[in-house]
Motif scaffolding. Structure first.
Motif, short mmCIF file in Angstrom:
data_model
loop_
_atom_site.label_atom_id
_atom_site.label_comp_id
_atom_site.label_asym_id
_atom_site.label_seq_id
_atom_site.Cartn_x
_atom_site.Cartn_y
_atom_site.Cartn_z
N ALA A 1 -2.99 7.99 14.23
CA ALA A 1 -2.38 7.94 15.57
C ALA A 1 -3.16 8.78 16.58
CB ALA A 1 -0.92 8.37 15.50
N PRO A 2 -3.52 10.04 16.29
CA PRO A 2 -4.30 10.79 17.28
C PRO A 2 -5.68 10.19 17.54
CG PRO A 2 -4.04 12.07 15.25
CD PRO A 2 -3.11 10.90 15.16
N THR A 3 -6.25 9.52 16.53
CA THR A 3 -7.55 8.86 16.72
C THR A 3 -7.42 7.72 17.73
OG1 THR A 3 -8.25 9.42 14.48
CG2 THR A 3 -9.38 7.57 15.55
N LEU A 4 -6.40 6.89 17.57
CA LEU A 4 -6.19 5.77 18.48
C LEU A 4 -5.77 6.26 19.86
CD1 LEU A 4 -4.31 3.37 16.03
CD2 LEU A 4 -6.70 3.20 16.78
N ALA A 5 -4.96 7.32 19.91
CA ALA A 5 -4.53 7.86 21.20
C ALA A 5 -5.73 8.33 22.01
CB ALA A 5 -3.54 9.00 20.99
N GLY B 1 -7.20 7.07 25.71
CA GLY B 1 -6.96 8.08 26.72
C GLY B 1 -5.51 8.50 26.86
N LEU B 2 -4.75 8.41 25.78
CA LEU B 2 -3.33 8.79 25.80
C LEU B 2 -3.22 10.25 25.37
CD1 LEU B 2 -0.36 7.82 26.13
CD2 LEU B 2 -0.39 7.34 23.67
N GLU B 3 -3.12 11.15 26.32
CA GLU B 3 -3.05 12.57 26.03
C GLU B 3 -1.62 12.97 25.70
OE1 GLU B 3 -4.76 14.84 29.14
OE2 GLU B 3 -6.75 13.91 28.98
N GLN B 4 -1.48 13.82 24.69
CA GLN B 4 -0.17 14.29 24.26
C GLN B 4 -0.20 15.80 24.08
OE1 GLN B 4 2.71 12.32 23.86
NE2 GLN B 4 1.36 10.91 24.95
N PRO B 5 0.94 16.45 24.26
CA PRO B 5 0.96 17.91 24.12
C PRO B 5 0.67 18.36 22.70
CG PRO B 5 3.19 17.05 24.37
CD PRO B 5 2.25 15.90 24.64
N GLU B 6 0.19 19.57 22.57
CA GLU B 6 -0.09 20.13 21.25
C GLU B 6 1.18 20.15 20.42
OE1 GLU B 6 -1.99 24.21 19.28
OE2 GLU B 6 -1.99 23.90 21.47
N ASP C 1 0.59 15.83 13.35
CA ASP C 1 0.24 16.65 12.19
C ASP C 1 -1.22 16.44 11.81
OD1 ASP C 1 2.79 17.69 11.97
OD2 ASP C 1 3.45 16.19 10.51
N GLY C 2 -1.80 15.34 12.26
CA GLY C 2 -3.19 15.02 11.97
C GLY C 2 -4.10 15.39 13.12
#
Length: 564
Positions: free
Chosen positions: A531-535, A539-544, A548-549
């Motif tokens: 999920a973080p790789t695809l985000a 360009g889909l930024e998410q808060p820290e 988990d990955g």
């Protein structure tokens, strides 16, 4: 919803074979010498500019890393194309609860089951006094664990599709699967469309109308089933594993999946259900105009037949060999359809868990420790034993769960002192059993932090912690030893998964996008990295703390897809 007239283009494959006259040794040496002098260095593949129009997230239920490696050389369709991209053969469903629902819950949430809340396919709810299904809405009076009213409400975190829609409501989040839990856990709470094979056709959420695309697919699939179909042909390279293996009073190892007219039950447990799943995915691409504008959409596709075949026949017979050949073709047709429509897409493929083969066949292959679980470890037998040890009984059964690696719940109504006594007696009895690797109390697990670092090096305790949710997990979690297979074998059920061992945890993770340089990366990575790789790619930024990955750079050049 963006709609377009339905059209399903037929797909054709063109194969070519070039024959060459062998050169002499002198000719080859001269040619090699000239090539070494003048051959230009091939330019690196260009990283596609901008965001992809579509994310194609594929899950193959029960595709272990071992199985992928075993048959990789024979793939010629979609699986072969994916192996030309970024290949992480050492992917991990890093937790211990290696079942369908928990595994699917990690793929597009970036979170371990401890945070998704999906600790198993089923868990015991003491308030209801019954087992609850992972994608069930038990708040609905019409729902039961066997016939659930399907819902995503047990999922505690958002999926990638949920986050995409929150950032841009015009983004579409669509899922199709062989199982309801595959569609639900990959699409999440805000699916624009979600379909799964319901036994006699593709179904969706309660009171949500079936779209024309799904109706058309159901009509085509029912026509196939009602007419029946001959056995599937086995590729030549499958014949070496076409051997009958006796299990009790039946055999496995020779099934070719002939379909009798009107046999809907068998259809859902053959490679043909994957074909239908892929076909519906293409119909939904056309119906909903997926990947056709500046908004990145996500299409989740969960192919379930590998799991059904693995449970019924194990994973080392001709049945699985045929299944993987058919899967390779189904994934290829889906990707070809997206190509034909001119859609710029990034594809990712992984699995919810792996599996182990039937112990009877493993024993023939010299795996002496492969064995069926002792009936003394079932909930019924343990309940009687612990009542004998402690003198404590319950109005119903004292213990629920057990019978495999996983949770054991205490019956409701016990006083705190009784609960403590039962847990201590249960841990003592489990520790003395030769088939039990370890057993942990919920009290102990709740004090531990979520594990980090290399999932290959996690201890069994850390793997269990990654699956532990204090609201839903049992009071005791039991892990059986390597090679112990739960369940009494019956026709249609001979092998399974669910252990903390790597044959259940290790899965391939493959990324592909046209123009991205491929590579093979041996470093162990996790499904929560997807999920973080695809985000990052869109360009889909998410808060820290969202994931988990961590992001994986999926381009094999100096470009970094984690920093665009």
């Amino acid at each position: 919803m963006r709609l377009a007239p339905f059209a399903l283009a037929s797909l054709a494959s063109v194969f070519s074979l070039t024959l060459a006259v062998p050169a002499t040794a002198q000719e080859r040496q001269a040619k090699d010498s000239r090539s070494a002098q003048v051959a230009p260095v091939a330019p690196a593949a260009a990283v596609p500019a901008g965001k992809p129009q579509l994310i194609l997230a594929i899950s193959v239920d029960q595709l272990s890393a071992d199985l992928f490696a075993q048959y990789r050389q024979h793939f010629t369709g979609g699986l072969a194309r994916l192996t030309s991209g970024a290949v992480f053969p050492q992917g991990f469903q890093s937790h211990a609860a290696t079942e369908t629902c928990p595994g699917h819950s990690t793929l597009l949430t970036g979170a371990h089951p401890a945070r998704t809340g999906i600790i198993a396919n089923n868990w015991y709810d003491p308030k209801l006094g019954r087992i609850v299904y992972c994608s069930e809405d038990e708040r609905d009076p019409a729902s039961s664990a066997r016939k659930p009213v399907v819902s995503s409400w047990h999922l505690k975190v958002p999926t990638l599709g949920d986050l995409m829609k929150k950032a841009n409501p015009a983004a579409l989040n669509v899922a199709v699967a062989g199982k309801d839990r595959g569609a639900v856990m990959m699409s999440g709470h805000h699916a624009d469309a979600a379909y799964w094979w319901g036994g006699d056709g593709f179904a969706s959420y309660k009171e949500r109308p079936i779209s024309p695309a799904a109706r058309a697919q159901n009509q085509a699939t029912r026509k196939l089933i009602e007419g029946g179909a001959p056995a599937l042909s086995a590729p030549q390279w499958c014949e070496r594993v076409a051997r009958a293996v006796p299990i009790k009073n039946f055999t496995i190892g020779t099934e070719r999946f002939a379909l009798q007219p009107g046999d809907f039950k068998t259809f859902g447990r053959t490679p043909r259900v994957d074909t239908a799943t892929g076909e519906l995915a293409v119909r939904l691409v056309d119906e909903m105009n997926l990947g056709r504008d500046a908004n990145t959409d996500v299409l989740s596709v969960s192919f379930s037949a590998t799991d059904y075949v693995g449970h019924a026949y194990g994973n080392q017979g001709v049945e699985m060999c045929i299944q993987l050949a058919q899967l390779d073709a189904s994934v290829g047709k889906l990707m070809d359809a997206l190509d034909k429509r001119g859609i710029d897409y990034v594809a990712v493929l992984s699995a919810d868990h792996g599996a182990i083969d039937a112990p009877e066949r493993l024993q023939l292959q010299g795996y002496e420790n492969a064995q069926r679980i002792d009936p003394a470890l079932t909930a019924e037998a343990l309940s009687a034993a612990i009542s004998h040890d402690t003198g404590i009984t319950a109005s119903g059964q004292l213990l629920h769960g057990a019978g495999s690696s996983g949770d054991i719940w205490l019956a409701p109504g016990l006083k705190p002192k009784q609960q403590k006594t039962v847990v201590e007696a249960l841990l003592k009895r489990l520790a003395a059993h030769p088939q039990v690797e370890a057993a942990y109390s919920a009290e102990m697990l709740a004090k531990l932090p979520l594990p980090t670092g290399n999932p290959q090096d996690w201890t069994v305790l850390q793997r269990v912690r990654a699956s532990f949710d204090p609201e839903r997990s049992g009071q005791v979690l039991m892990m059986t030893r390597r090679g112990v297979v739960p369940g009494d074998p019956q026709p249609g059920y001979t092998a399974t998964h669910g252990s903390p061992w790597d044959y259940d945890r290790r899965v391939p993770i493959l990324f592909w996008r046209k123009g991205v340089a491929g590579f093979e990366q041996p470093n162990p990575v996790k499904t929560v990295d997807i999920a973080p790789t695809l985000a990052a790619l869109i360009g889909l930024e998410q808060p820290e703390g969202t994931w988990d990955g961590q992001c994986l750079d999926i381009d094999g050049t100096q470009a970094d897809t984690c920093r665009r």
